[in-house]
Every structure is written in C-alpha cells, then in structure tokens.
Design an enzyme around this catalytic site. Structure first.
Site, PDB file in Angstrom:
ATOM      1  N   CYS A 344       0.827  -1.218   0.000  1.00  0.00           N
ATOM      2  CA  CYS A 344       0.000   0.000   0.000  1.00  0.00           C
ATOM      3  C   CYS A 344       0.851   1.254   0.000  1.00  0.00           C
ATOM      4  O   CYS A 344       1.868   1.313   0.697  1.00  0.00           O
ATOM      5  CB  CYS A 344      -0.845   0.072   1.261  1.00  0.00           C
ATOM      6  SG  CYS A 344      -1.946  -1.302   1.452  1.00  0.00           S
ATOM      7  N   GLY A 399      -2.860 -10.559   2.769  1.00  0.00           N
ATOM      8  CA  GLY A 399      -2.553 -10.650   1.345  1.00  0.00           C
ATOM      9  C   GLY A 399      -1.142 -11.167   1.148  1.00  0.00           C
ATOM     10  O   GLY A 399      -0.922 -12.280   0.659  1.00  0.00           O
ATOM     11  N   ARG A 439     -12.445   0.841  -6.851  1.00  0.00           N
ATOM     12  CA  ARG A 439     -12.170   0.603  -5.433  1.00  0.00           C
ATOM     13  C   ARG A 439     -11.439   1.801  -4.808  1.00  0.00           C
ATOM     14  O   ARG A 439     -11.547   2.068  -3.634  1.00  0.00           O
ATOM     15  CB  ARG A 439     -11.304  -0.661  -5.365  1.00  0.00           C
ATOM     16  CG  ARG A 439     -10.814  -1.067  -4.012  1.00  0.00           C
ATOM     17  CD  ARG A 439     -10.124  -2.419  -4.210  1.00  0.00           C
ATOM     18  NE  ARG A 439      -9.476  -2.895  -3.001  1.00  0.00           N
ATOM     19  CZ  ARG A 439      -9.422  -4.171  -2.664  1.00  0.00           C
ATOM     20  NH1 ARG A 439      -9.976  -5.085  -3.424  1.00  0.00           N
ATOM     21  NH2 ARG A 439      -8.803  -4.547  -1.592  1.00  0.00           N
TER      22      ARG A 439
HETATM   23  P1  XMP Z   1      -0.908  -7.203   3.306  1.00  0.00           P
HETATM   24  O1  XMP Z   1      -0.079  -6.415   4.283  1.00  0.00           O
HETATM   25  O2  XMP Z   1      -1.461  -8.445   3.891  1.00  0.00           O
HETATM   26  O3  XMP Z   1      -2.147  -6.243   2.953  1.00  0.00           O
HETATM   27  O4  XMP Z   1      -0.127  -7.453   2.047  1.00  0.00           O
HETATM   28  C1  XMP Z   1      -3.221  -6.667   2.170  1.00  0.00           C
HETATM   29  C2  XMP Z   1      -4.348  -5.646   2.234  1.00  0.00           C
HETATM   30  O5  XMP Z   1      -3.924  -4.403   1.663  1.00  0.00           O
HETATM   31  C3  XMP Z   1      -5.056  -3.716   1.118  1.00  0.00           C
HETATM   32  N1  XMP Z   1      -4.700  -3.304  -0.249  1.00  0.00           N
HETATM   33  C4  XMP Z   1      -4.255  -2.081  -0.583  1.00  0.00           C
HETATM   34  N2  XMP Z   1      -4.136  -0.947   0.146  1.00  0.00           N
HETATM   35  N3  XMP Z   1      -3.290   0.178  -1.768  1.00  0.00           N
HETATM   36  C5  XMP Z   1      -3.640   0.183  -0.449  1.00  0.00           C
HETATM   37  O6  XMP Z   1      -3.495   1.237   0.194  1.00  0.00           O
HETATM   38  C6  XMP Z   1      -3.403  -0.930  -2.558  1.00  0.00           C
HETATM   39  O7  XMP Z   1      -3.052  -0.905  -3.733  1.00  0.00           O
HETATM   40  C7  XMP Z   1      -3.917  -2.108  -1.935  1.00  0.00           C
HETATM   41  N4  XMP Z   1      -4.188  -3.348  -2.415  1.00  0.00           N
HETATM   42  C8  XMP Z   1      -4.669  -4.058  -1.350  1.00  0.00           C
HETATM   43  C9  XMP Z   1      -6.232  -4.641   1.178  1.00  0.00           C
HETATM   44  O8  XMP Z   1      -7.037  -4.249   2.271  1.00  0.00           O
HETATM   45  C10 XMP Z   1      -5.562  -5.997   1.414  1.00  0.00           C
HETATM   46  O9  XMP Z   1      -6.399  -6.925   2.073  1.00  0.00           O
END
Ligand code: XMP
Length: 520
Positions: A344, A399, A439
């Site tokens: 993120c 994720g 989104r």
């Molecule tokens: P982890 O830390 O497990 O996080 O890799 C996964 C979660 O991140 C969110 N998500 C995003 N948040 N920009 C963001 O600010 C993005 O491009 C993005 N893609 C995913 C989402 O809540 C996911 O479950």
C-alpha cells in the site's frame, strides 16, 4: 485460580485495552509498537480453540481470511483457505461471469473428489498415453476412458500402460464399462468422503471409484490414497470451514459499481450479487479503500434489503464513526485498515490512514456496541502480528503472507536462482488498468490520469497454503498459551499491552548472532 496469580505491581505497566489505548491516544500505534504481557496459564497451545463467528451462518474454524486481491485469491486459494478452516474472498478484478464460476468451483469442490480427471479416448494408442504421461509429468498411470460426448467407456489401468503395448489401442486394453466401479453423482449425499471410504473398505483391492451422472457421463474420480489421507486429516484439530450442505465456504468481493452518470448502479449490483447467491456464496465483501462513504453505505443498504440473511462484510474504515455507519447500513463485519498493507502507498500518496493497532482499538469499541465483527485487514507479516490483531478483532485478512503460495494466481518466476510470485496492490496502476480503479475512487477509463495507491512487487515463493497456515496457527496457539486463553473470546478479554521502545524492538528479533538454518 488465575485471579490469585495476579499482582498489583504489574497493573501500572501492563494495561488492558481500555486503559492502554486511551492512555496512548496521542500516538497511532501498530503491531511492532506494542507487546503483550504473559499471564498465568493452565492452557496448552495445542488445546486452544480458534473458531470464530463473523455473522449468523458464517462460522470459521480458524480466524484467517485471504485478501480479495487479484494476485492472492481465486478459487484455488479459496479452496485451500476453507479446507484449512478459514475463508478466501474472491477478488473482483475479472468479468462478473468469471467471478461466478470461480465461486462455483469452490462451492462444488468436494475434497478428495477429482472433479475433472484426466481422461483418454478409446482410439488413442497406449504409446500416446505414455507420451502424455511423460510430457505432463503425471505421477499416475490409470485413466478413465470416455467417448467424444464425455460418456464413460471404461478404465485404462496402469498395468497395461507399458511401452511393450505402445502400438495397441486404448479400446483393446481397457477394462470395459460394465466392470468399472461407479457411483451416481446424486448418490454422493452430504458426506461424499464417507461414501467413498465405505466403498473402498467393502471392495477389496479396488483403488478407483468413478462418479457418473444419469447419462453415464464422467463427473469425477475418487482414489483410495486420497480418501485415506483425508480420513487422517479428519482427526486434525482444525476442520474445513463448511456451509450447512457440507460445501466449503467461499466469499466474493463486490464493488460499489456506478453507471455512466456516476450514480450507484443498483440493478447491476443486485444482478451480480444475485448470481453469487445463486452459486452459493457465503458472504460478500463490499471492498473499497474508503468504506465510510455514501457509495459503500448505499451499496450495503441495497444488498441488505434484497438479501436479508446474506452475511455482508464492508470496508475499509479506521474510525468508530465509520464502523457505526456501515453497521447501521446493514454490514455484519467491517474491514479495518487504511494503508497498512505491504503493497500500500495510500498513506504516502493521500496522507491518510491510521496505524493498525490504534485503528483496531477504536473500531472494536464501536463494533462491540453495534454487535458487528471486526476484521483486521493488512500489515500482517508474522504470527505475532496476528495474535496482537486478534486481541481486538474476530479475524485477520492477509494478502502478502499468502501471495507467494502455490495456490495464489500467477506463475512462479525465477530470478538469480530464487523463485518468486507477483504480488500487487489493487490500487497499483497495473491492477487498476485491469479493473480495480473504482475501489480507489479513480476514473475507470484507463486513458485518464490516475493516482496509484499501491505498488507492484514480488514475493518469494513459499510452498503450499497448508504449510504457511500450519506455521501461522502454531504461532497463534502459542501466543494464546502464553496468555492463558483457551479461545479467542478469552484472548480479547485477557490481553494486556505495553509500548515497546526502538531498543526493545531490536531486542525482540534475533540479534548479535549469525543465524544458522540446519532444520530445513
Ligand atoms: P498485506 O499487508 O497483507 O495487505 O499485504 C493486504 C491488504 O492491503 C489492502 N490493499 C491495498 N491498500 N493500496 C492500499 O493502500 C493498494 O493498492 C492495496 N491493495 C490491497 C487490502 O485491504 C488488502 O487486504
């Protein structure tokens, strides 16, 4: 009794959530900023219970969910998560029709039943079959034989798939249909594994059972070795997460879709979710970066009105007001997390978001009042983070931890002798071009300028979801043992926190040694 094992000397230092977080209200805290104090325990880690209720009718056996991201959760991941007791949320960066079939794959998956077995045709040569085994590196040599309409003709046994018979036709070598053991698809009932298990016990020396439909078309294959493995797994502590009809549970993400005039496209949302419900989806997640918004609230309301019993997850928010709003709109569970994810950049690009433990505390208090579940979404890199998150939530969403698994979409890439898989934020330019722009409230037209809120990255390949989850669960159970918590409710009740200094953080990781790895 545990009460007699407490000391007043601890109290000013190790505080329960309702003292600790308000006392630290000037600073946003995340996982590594805090640690949990241990407590007197009579609980062995292996005896702890990890089941969690997210909504009426949505019960998981472990509190772990895989993210609705296009490099994390499609049907393979969702099957693996549910088979281990958790849940997968199928992402929506694909045509709606495709998402429906991904959900169907999970809901129709019978653990132990090979649903699309590799078949051969009667007019093939045994030599062709040998070549196929060699090319596709099959570890088995027995194949159902079907005609061009998919009807079962017989079974080609591994005993005859030998080079000396290479010039013979499959039709001359097969065991004919009348002698092949089959079961009708509709006779499988609620517990197909028990049916197959009984069959193999009653039929000495038979190792394959084929499933056919009323037209005698091949619909699947059980093998004795799979059934034996599953029978062993049944004694495992964490059982698959299933619905009332014994199907694996499955979730799907949906967006707050807008029409050409920028209004919520109610009809399209209802048709899409109606399709998901028809396929047996157990929960839908209205997934956006800013859940405390009219579009998301209205989408939840529309869905709640149309599907009164459907469990709904909505998000993401990081405030009590956000949780209360989504709960009032009809959500059963709320995703907490803005910008903590490993891919993120929301906090950098938009300057918003709250470190995860503070966000979880504030949200969890509103959630308890509104009787909705809290899902800690993002930023989790180790099992210690999960246990901290679970002191304030009902489940975690991950994720990055799963993106390197075999079951995540995408191919393994080799770089400098190491194996990786692609992992990208749903707000990265590449993912938004593939469909997820809505989104992030960005223009859907790819020619317009968009601001990315995520990056594209690689994760080291890390094997199967079973393996990764086994390690995570081991860590969670260990943490619960240290807190004397027999289940997740006790964990939430018993947790006491203290801040960690930067030196304390360094002390927490291995230090002043050269690490050796001899146990792998
Ligand atoms: P982890 O830390 O497990 O996080 O890799 C996964 C979660 O991140 C969110 N998500 C995003 N948040 N920009 C963001 O600010 C993005 O491009 C993005 N893609 C995913 C989402 O809540 C996911 O479950």
């Amino acid at each position: 009794m545990a009460a007699t094992r407490q000391s007043g000397f601890d109290d000013p230092f190790y505080q329960p959530a309702d003292q600790f977080f308000p006392a630290n209200n000037k600073l946003g805290l995340t996982f590594d900023d805090i640690t949990l104090a241990t407590l007197y325990s009579e609980i062995l880690p292996r005896d702890t219970q990890l089941d969690t209720q997210l909504a009426e009718g949505l019960h998981l056996n472990i509190p772990v969910i895989s993210s609705d991201m296009d490099t994390v959760t499609e049907s393979r991941m969702a099957i693996a998560m549910a088979a281990n007791g958790g849940l997968g949320l199928i992402h929506y960066n694909m045509p709606e029709r495709q998402q429906l079939s991904e959900v169907s794959r999970v809901k129709n998956h019978v653990h132990g039943l090979i649903q699309e077995p590799i078949t051969v045709a009667p007019d093939q040569l045994i030599g062709d079959v040998l070549k196929m085994i060699e090319e596709r590196k099959f570890a088995f040599g027995t194949f159902p034989v079907v005609d061009d309409k998919g009807k079962l003709v017989g079974l080609l046994s591994g005993h005859v798939v030998k080079p000396r018979y290479a010039k013979r036709k499959v039709a001359d070598a097969l065991t004919p249909r009348a002698q092949v053991h089959t079961i009708r698809q509709k006779e499988l009932g609620k517990d197909p594994i028990a049916k197959a298990d009984k069959f193999f016990t009653e039929h000495l020396g038979i190792h394959k059972l084929l499933v056919v439909d009323d037209q005698d078309k091949l619909r699947g294959l059980f093998t004795m070795s799979d059934i034996e493995r599953i029978a062993q797994e049944r004694n495992a502590q964490f059982k698959p997460a299933r619905d009332a009809h014994f199907h694996l549970v499955c979730g799907a993400a949906v967006s707050a879709t807008r029409n050409a005039f920028g209004e919520l496209d109610r009809e399209r949302i209802l048709t899409h979710v109606g399709g998901l419900v028809e396929r047996g989806v157990d929960v839908v997640a209205v997934s956006t970066a800013h859940g405390f918004s009219k579009g998301v609230g209205d989408t939840v309301k529309v869905l709640r009105d149309a599907f009164p019993k459907l469990p709904i997850i909505a998000g993401n928010v990081t405030s009590a007001a956000g949780v209360e709003y989504l709960a009032d709109c009809g959500a059963n569970a709320v995703k907490i997390g803005q910008g903590p994810g490993s891919i993120c950049t929301t906090r950098i690009v938009a300057g918003v978001g709250i470190p995860q433990m503070t966000a979880l505390y504030v949200s969890s208090r509103a959630a308890a009042k509104k009787k909705v579940a809290v899902l800690a979404d993002g930023g989790i890199t180790k099992s210690g983070d999960i246990i901290k998150a679970l002191t304030l939530s009902q489940a975690v969403i991950c994720g990055g931890i799963f993106a390197g698994c075999n079951e995540a979409p995408g191919d393994v890439i080799e770089i400098g002798g190491k194996l990786y898989k692609q992992y990208r934020g749903m707000g990265s330019l590449a993912a938004m071009k593939a469909g997820s722009a809505a989104r992030y409230g960005q223009p859907v037209n790819p020619t317009q300028k968009v601001a990315a809120e995520g990056i594209e990255a690689l994760k080291e390949a890390c094997g199967s979801v079973d393996r990764v989850l086994a390690q995570l669960i081991g860590g969670i159970q260990s943490g619960m043992g240290y807190l004397g918590a027999a289940n997740l409710a006790q964990l939430r009740e018993k947790a006491r926190y203290i801040r960690v200094s930067p030196a304390g953080m360094r002390e927490a990781a291995p230090h002043d040694v050269v690490e050796l790895k001899t146990g792998n």
